[in-house]
Each structure stands twice: as structure tokens, then as C-alpha cells.
Write an enzyme that holds these catalytic residues in place. Structure first.
Site, short mmCIF file in Angstrom:
data_model
loop_
_atom_site.label_atom_id
_atom_site.label_comp_id
_atom_site.label_asym_id
_atom_site.label_seq_id
_atom_site.Cartn_x
_atom_site.Cartn_y
_atom_site.Cartn_z
N GLY A 207 0.28 -12.16 -7.25
CA GLY A 207 -0.25 -10.81 -7.12
C GLY A 207 -1.75 -10.80 -7.34
O GLY A 207 -2.30 -9.90 -7.96
N ASP A 230 -0.09 -13.27 -2.64
CA ASP A 230 0.19 -11.83 -2.64
C ASP A 230 0.88 -11.46 -1.34
O ASP A 230 1.11 -12.32 -0.47
CB ASP A 230 -1.12 -11.03 -2.80
CG ASP A 230 -0.90 -9.73 -3.60
OD1 ASP A 230 0.09 -9.03 -3.31
OD2 ASP A 230 -1.72 -9.43 -4.48
N ASP A 250 6.35 -13.25 -0.97
CA ASP A 250 7.03 -12.26 -1.81
C ASP A 250 7.46 -12.95 -3.10
O ASP A 250 8.28 -13.86 -3.08
CB ASP A 250 8.23 -11.70 -1.06
CG ASP A 250 8.95 -10.60 -1.82
OD1 ASP A 250 8.71 -10.43 -3.03
OD2 ASP A 250 9.77 -9.89 -1.19
N HIS A 268 4.41 -5.78 -16.18
CA HIS A 268 4.51 -4.39 -16.66
C HIS A 268 4.82 -3.41 -15.53
O HIS A 268 5.12 -2.24 -15.77
CB HIS A 268 3.24 -4.00 -17.42
CG HIS A 268 2.06 -3.63 -16.58
ND1 HIS A 268 1.07 -2.80 -17.02
CD2 HIS A 268 1.70 -3.99 -15.31
CE1 HIS A 268 0.15 -2.65 -16.08
NE2 HIS A 268 0.51 -3.36 -15.05
#
Length: 361
Positions: A207, A230, A250, A268
């Protein structure tokens, strides 16, 4: 269970009442801050130094004769939150007469300067992203989500958060800018205190966005081969950088093989089930001697009234509102890691803002 009533003093009662009033009206602060940013007040102060509201109004070319008094009231509020400094200047020689307030920039205020190349624009882009559109209206769906289920943001907008962000070029650009600014500030701070990238040959940033974190890491540790991983829609806009390979994919399916993996503000965003998928894919991607480097927020087991504790609790409620993510305690991170097959975790820094946790096979 019975509750014993204490005998509070008048000061205790007044303090309690003032605290309750302050909390119920706390929405006023970001609204005043929004106006200050739109007026460019932080940039004016950055250029001119300590300045009275009257001079600030002249820089704004305000036609309203009451502008100086209005600005003074706004800036005074921001000063009570340590976003500005405030000092007095006597308007008459010898003192004792009329005074005016002068407002300056403390370190927290410098973070709202918008001019490129001046101080840091870290919080400006984040604030603009968080406080545009129908933000307050969206929160009206929190009660219904608690009673009936669902994600408040999705109830309000009819689509998941990230789909909403990518559905508008302006929103997408503002979001990416905000994330890049925050990453730059947080990773710079992290690299000053955390030495765990030393000796790593290859590192995947899961990411990784437009590659801000990897650029900082590989600049300090040029021997690291960086892989910015990403979604295809993100990677296509990522710049080509020396020593960094761009890989689209992914993270819920697989993660590129590497000696170490960076998860910065990733877990998170997701519930425990989704986090477990990510961590299991991390486990498969690293060798026995490898590690996962987690840069994330850590919630204290018992909340306190410190600024950092308030911040991470606010962020936790933002995640509750936006999607099925949450901020976690160190015990929750350990439980997730062990459920994914890892043997141990090690906390390297813990200040609720730039906590670094290493996860080992």
C-alpha cells in the site's frame, strides 16, 4: 453496585461544567481553523512574523470595518489550543494604556502554512480532506449504524470510503496529497529513531501509494531494493524512482517476495479477518529470517487525558465511522500476528503517533 457521591468543591463543579461545555462545543475549533486556512492567515503570519489582527485585515484587503475584531476573536481561540502564540503590545508610550494582541506561529501552527517550500504542509492537506463536503452531516449516521449495523460512511454515501475517494479526481488528488504529506513527516521522524532498516536488502512497501515512504527509506539506506506495491489504479500514477520497482496487485491475494515488508497505516483500515489475510500473505512472502515492520498507531489499554491518547482515540472513531477498521492495542497486534503464524513481535517505539513494531516468523 452503589456509587458513593463525593463532595465536590465549587471549583470542582465549575471545572466539570466547563469541561462538559467545552467538549459539546468542540466542533467550533475545526470550523474556525477552516476559515483561517481559507483566509491564508497562517501564511501571512509566516511572512510577517508576530502581527496584530488590524495589520492582518489590511493584508486581506478586507472591506468589512469589523474584520480586525472578528479576526482577533478567531485567532484568540486558536491560541488557546496552542496553534498560535499570543503576546500583548502597548499602543501608548510608557505602557499602562490600550494594548493589542500580536499573534505568532509556534511549531504546531507552522504545520498549517500552505505556501510551497515554507515549513511543512503536513496538516493542511489532511485538514482540507477531512473537513470538506458534507463531513459533519455524514456523522449523523453513527447512531443508526450502532443500532442497526453497517458502516456509517457507507450509510451516508451509499458506497465504501475508498470507492468514494476514487470516484472524484479532485477527492482522489487531495487524498493522495494528504497521505503523501503525512507519510513524509511520520517516516522522517521514524527514520530518526528506528534503525531496523539497517542490513535489509529488499523491502516491499504494501500500500505504498506514490512511493513517498520508500523514497525516504532508500535515500537513507541506498543498498535496499525497494518494491512499491499497491493497486493498479494507484501504481499507474506513481512516479518512477531510482532503486524502486513498481508492482501492481492486491494484498489480499498475494504480496511480492522480499526480505522485509513494511505495513504503514495499513492494518488500521481493516477488521481482524481482513488483517489476518494480509498478515498471512506477509508470512508467505518473507523468508524464515525476514520480518514485517509495522508502523501504526497503538491504543493504550487504559485511556488517559494526554494529547497523544486523545488523538489516537479520535482516529479510532474516524476508522469506526469510515470503514470496518480500528486502532489496536499492542496485545491485539500480538494476537493477530500469532494467529497468522508469526512467533513473536517486538515494540521498538511507542508514542501513539509513530509506533514501530517488528513481527518475526
Amino acid at each position: 453496585m452503589s456509587f458513593m457521591k463525593s463532595n465536590p468543591t465549587l471549583k470542582d463543579e465549575n471545572d466539570a461544567f466547563a469541561c462538559a461545555l467545552q467538549v459539546t462545543s468542540s466542533y467550533i475549533v475545526p470550523m474556525v481553523l477552516k476559515a483561517a486556512l481559507e483566509l491564508g492567515l497562517f501564511d501571512i503570519i509566516a511572512k510577517k512574523g508576530q502581527i496584530p489582527p488590524s495589520e492582518m485585515a489590511s493584508h486581506l484587503l478586507a472591506k468589512n470595518k469589523d474584520a480586525p475584531a472578528m479576526l482577533d476573536r478567531m485567532l484568540r481561540l486558536l491560541a488557546t489550543h496552542s496553534i498560535l502564540t499570543c503576546s500583548l503590545r502597548n499602543l501608548e508610550e510608557g505602557g499602562g494604556g490600550e494594548v493589542e494582541r500580536l499573534y505568532g506561529l509556534p511549531p504546531a501552527g507552522e504545520l498549517f502554512v500552505q505556501e510551497v517550500g515554507c515549513c511543512s504542509r503536513l496538516l493542511t492537506s489532511f485538514f482540507q480532506f477531512s473537513n470538506t463536503g458534507n463531513g459533519i452531516d455524514f456523522w449523523q449516521h453513527m447512531k443508526d449504524a450502532i443500532l442497526d449495523g453497517g458502516v456509517p460512511f457507507e450509510r451516508a454515501c451509499g458506497m465504501p470510503f475508498y470507492q468514494y475517494i476514487r470516484s472524484s479526481p479532485d477527492r482522489s488528488k487531495n487524498f493522495d496529497s494528504s497521505m503523501s504529506e503525512q507519510t513524509n513527516a511520520i517516516m522522517t521522524r521514524t527514520l530518526n529513531t528506528y534503525q531496523g532498516f539497517e542490513g535489509i536488502n529488499s523491502l516491499v512497501d504494501v500500500g505504498g501509494g506514490i512511493g513517498t515512504a520508500l523514497e525516504l527509506i532508500t535515500s537513507k539506506y541506498p543498498s535496499i531494493k525497494g518494491i512499491n506495491f499497491d493497486l493498479p489504479s494507484v501504481i499507474k500514477n506513481a512516479p518512477i524512482q531510482h532503486g524502486i520497482q513498481l508492482v501492481a496487485g492486491d494484498m489480499f491475494v498475494s504480496i511480492p517476495k522480499s526480505e522485509a515488508i513494511l505495513l504503514k497505516w495499513i492494518l488500521h483500515n481493516w477488521d481482524d479477518e481482513q488483517c489476518l489475510k494480509i498478515l498471512k500473505n506477509c508470512y508467505e512472502a518473507i523468508p524464515t529470517s525476514g520480518k514485517v515492520i509495522l508502523v501504526d498507531f497503538i491504543v493504550p489499554l487504559v485511556p488517559d487525558t494526554s494529547i497523544s491518547s486523545k488523538f489516537v482515540s479520535q482516529l479510532d472513531n474516524i476508522m469506526l465511522f469510515l470503514q470496518e477498521g480500528k486502532e489496536r492495542t499492542i496485545n491485539e497486534f500480538e494476537a493477530l500476528s500469532k494467529a497468522a503464524g508469526f512467533s513473536k513481535i517486538q515494540l521498538h517505539s511507542y508514542d501513539y503517533i509513530t509506533s514501530v513494531v517488528e513481527i518475526f516468523k
